[in-house]
Enzyme design. Structure first.
Site, PDB file in Angstrom:
ATOM      1  N   ASN A   1       0.803  -1.200   0.062  1.00 56.08           N
ATOM      2  CA  ASN A   1      -0.077  -0.021  -0.177  1.00 56.08           C
ATOM      3  C   ASN A   1       0.710   1.330  -0.013  1.00 56.08           C
ATOM      4  O   ASN A   1       0.165   2.317  -0.532  1.00 56.08           O
ATOM      5  CB  ASN A   1      -1.000   0.074   1.187  1.00 56.08           C
ATOM      6  CG  ASN A   1      -0.300  -0.403   2.455  1.00 56.08           C
ATOM      7  OD1 ASN A   1       0.172  -1.264   2.589  1.00 56.08           O
ATOM      8  ND2 ASN A   1      -0.267   0.632   3.542  1.00 56.08           N
TER       9      ASN A   1
ATOM     10  N   GLN B   1      -5.056  -3.876  -1.765  1.00 59.04           N
ATOM     11  CA  GLN B   1      -4.571  -2.678  -2.994  1.00 59.04           C
ATOM     12  C   GLN B   1      -4.443  -3.378  -4.306  1.00 59.04           C
ATOM     13  O   GLN B   1      -4.467  -2.688  -5.036  1.00 59.04           O
ATOM     14  CB  GLN B   1      -2.966  -2.439  -2.366  1.00 59.04           C
ATOM     15  CG  GLN B   1      -3.280  -1.478  -1.078  1.00 59.04           C
ATOM     16  CD  GLN B   1      -3.847  -0.226  -1.426  1.00 59.04           C
ATOM     17  OE1 GLN B   1      -3.948   0.396  -2.486  1.00 59.04           O
ATOM     18  NE2 GLN B   1      -4.204   0.565  -0.302  1.00 59.04           N
TER      19      GLN B   1
ATOM     20  N   CYS C   1      -2.687   4.987   7.911  1.00 59.27           N
ATOM     21  CA  CYS C   1      -2.685   4.801   9.498  1.00 59.27           C
ATOM     22  C   CYS C   1      -1.588   5.103  10.357  1.00 59.27           C
ATOM     23  O   CYS C   1      -1.565   5.230  11.211  1.00 59.27           O
ATOM     24  CB  CYS C   1      -2.798   3.081   9.553  1.00 59.27           C
ATOM     25  SG  CYS C   1      -3.594   2.433   8.161  1.00 59.27           S
TER      26      CYS C   1
HETATM   27  C1  LIG Z   1      -6.706  -0.243   3.371  1.00 57.05           C
HETATM   28  C2  LIG Z   1      -5.881  -1.597   3.607  1.00 57.05           C
HETATM   29  C3  LIG Z   1      -6.320  -2.510   4.502  1.00 57.05           C
HETATM   30  C4  LIG Z   1      -7.406  -2.275   5.366  1.00 57.05           C
HETATM   31  O1  LIG Z   1      -8.698  -2.378   4.965  1.00 57.05           O
HETATM   32  P1  LIG Z   1      -9.949  -1.749   5.673  1.00 57.05           P
HETATM   33  O2  LIG Z   1     -11.241  -2.214   4.895  1.00 57.05           O
HETATM   34  O3  LIG Z   1      -9.677  -0.282   5.576  1.00 57.05           O
HETATM   35  O4  LIG Z   1     -10.092  -2.264   7.067  1.00 57.05           O
HETATM   36  C5  LIG Z   1      -5.511  -3.612   4.767  1.00 57.05           C
HETATM   37  N1  LIG Z   1      -4.425  -3.930   3.944  1.00 57.05           N
HETATM   38  C6  LIG Z   1      -4.260  -3.151   3.062  1.00 57.05           C
HETATM   39  C7  LIG Z   1      -3.133  -3.468   2.252  1.00 57.05           C
HETATM   40  C8  LIG Z   1      -4.787  -1.702   2.825  1.00 57.05           C
HETATM   41  O5  LIG Z   1      -4.301  -0.997   1.867  1.00 57.05           O
END
Ligand SMILES: *Cc1c(COP(=O)(O)O)cnc(C)c1O
Length: 389
Positions: A151, A179, A325
């Site tokens: 990500n 992603q 995050c």
């Molecule tokens: C955004 C993301 C998550 C979390 O997904 P949510 O639906 O926001 O809980 C997990 N892994 C990756 C690689 C992400 O980019």
């Protein structure tokens, strides 16, 4: 003032077609899919349709798709589910140093509960080498989990090769594909994936809906206990409108995949090309060859990414430093650390992610603004004086 959103990896707007599809499920077709009268049966049918749509995007059978509350829940479920189910077989899990916190913090939780976790090193471009994985396997290994696309830096991992190694050793293979979904073609059968996490809000669907692909024949213990929803594997009355939206977003992504990849990668390449040629002392992190079509992760030497973020925000531009995050903490990104980027350079790194609504004019506005912002910050930078700029 112009508004430019370049943070599509943090979340995406809900597409209008998706929203239109969802609305009736809040008001008219609001039935509980578990109810046996017509209103409930119609809700159940909508749920089944969405399951087909999500399955269609990844070449799975609808029966292999289980809706969750988010991508993080799917990651938590995969890890704790396999850990619980196979605890008599072993207590060793293999993952990587560059996973999302939904994976890493769940691994830390498991470590506190007697499990051992190996966090694989990655190459300088973020790639997990198959040999590195193979060398980490022990006779206690019960799960291998490697994210599909990172990500922060956008590196696409060699999932097919990694899954083949897991299979050779008869170990379950999970991938966090949040992603990757709708950004790279995914065929779970061809890739040999056992478990895969997905999320709706990264593919122009609503927030608060995710899904797990669970290969036929696997049965992880429930993560949420309660009613018999989701074929007894995930309790809780379904987020009907959200799931309908996820289904529609998945269907649109499938129809639009080629165009989406072309549109995003062209704009991303244009952004990278302009930034690296017009702003001195910049470089791109991650793989150039195997990369998320919308991702540009760029280091601006001698300045702070947070300052760039704030000054761009004054100009109506949304970008992020590292992942959303971790952007509230000033801890350097664990991903860039794992890639070997020096700490002072990590602090000068910004992630730009383009999407379906991004235009060339947006990119021009962002680059022109960046040139101004970077020059201003470098003039103020103490490192600047030392360097005698
Ligand atoms: C955004 C993301 C998550 C979390 O997904 P949510 O639906 O926001 O809980 C997990 N892994 C990756 C690689 C992400 O980019």
């Amino acid at each position: 003032m112009r508004k430019v959103y370049l943070d599509y990896s943090a979340t995406t707007p809900v597409k209008d077609e998706v929203l239109q599809e969802m609305i009736p499920y809040f008001t008219q077709n609001f039935g509980n899919p578990s109810s046996l009268y017509t209103l409930g049966l119609e809700a159940k049918a909508a749920l089944d349709k969405a399951r087909e749509q999500v399955a269609g995007l990844i070449n799975a059978d609808a029966k292999e798709v289980f809706f969750t509350g988010c991508g993080s829940e799917a990651d938590n479920w995969a890890l704790t589910g396999v850990a619980n189910a196979l605890k008599d077989k072993g207590n060793h899990i293999i993952t990587t140093k560059i996973e999302h916190h939904a994976m890493l913090h769940t691994c830390e939780f498991l470590e506190k509960n007697g499990y051992e976790v190996t966090y694989l090193d990655v190459e300088a471009d973020g790639t997990v080498r198959p040999e590195t994985l193979e060398a980490a396997i022990t006779d206690k290994t019960i799960l291998i989990s490697v994210m599909f696309v990172n990500n922060e830096v956008g590196t696409i991992e060699p999932i097919k090769e990694l899954a083949a190694i897991a299979k050779k050793h008869k170990i379950l293979f999970h991938t966090d594909a949040v992603q990757a979904l709708a950004n790279v073609p995914i065929d779970v059968k061809d890739l040999g994936i056992d478990l895969m996490s997905m999320s709706a809000h990264k593919i122009y669907g609503p927030k608060g809906v995710g899904a797990m692909f669970m290969r036929k024949g696997l049965r992880l213990p429930s993560f949420i206990h309660g009613g018999a929803q989701e074929m007894g594997r995930r309790a809780g009355t379904e987020n009907l409108a959200g799931i309908v939206g996820f289904g529609k977003a998945a269907e649109m992504a499938r129809e639009n995949l080629e165009n989406h990849i072309k549109h995003c990668s062209e704009l991303r390449n244009y952004l990278v090309e302009r930034v690296t040629s017009e702003i001195p002392d910049t470089f791109v992190n991650g793989s150039m060859e195997h990369r998320h079509p919308g991702n540009a992760n760029i280091t601006f030497k001698y300045i702070e990414g947070e300052s760039i973020l704030l000054l761009l925000d004054y100009k109506g531009i949304s970008v992020s430093t590292g992942s959303a995050c971790s952007s509230k903490s000033l801890k350097p990104s664990h991903v860039l650390e794992a890639l070997g980027v020096p700490v002072e350079m990590i602090h000068g790194t910004v992630r730009f992610t383009v999407g379906d609504f991004t235009t060339k004019e947006d990119i021009d506005y962002v680059v022109d603004s960046l040139k101004e912002v970077v020059e201003k910050l470098r003039q103020l930078s103490p490192v600047n004086e030392e360097k005698g700029w």
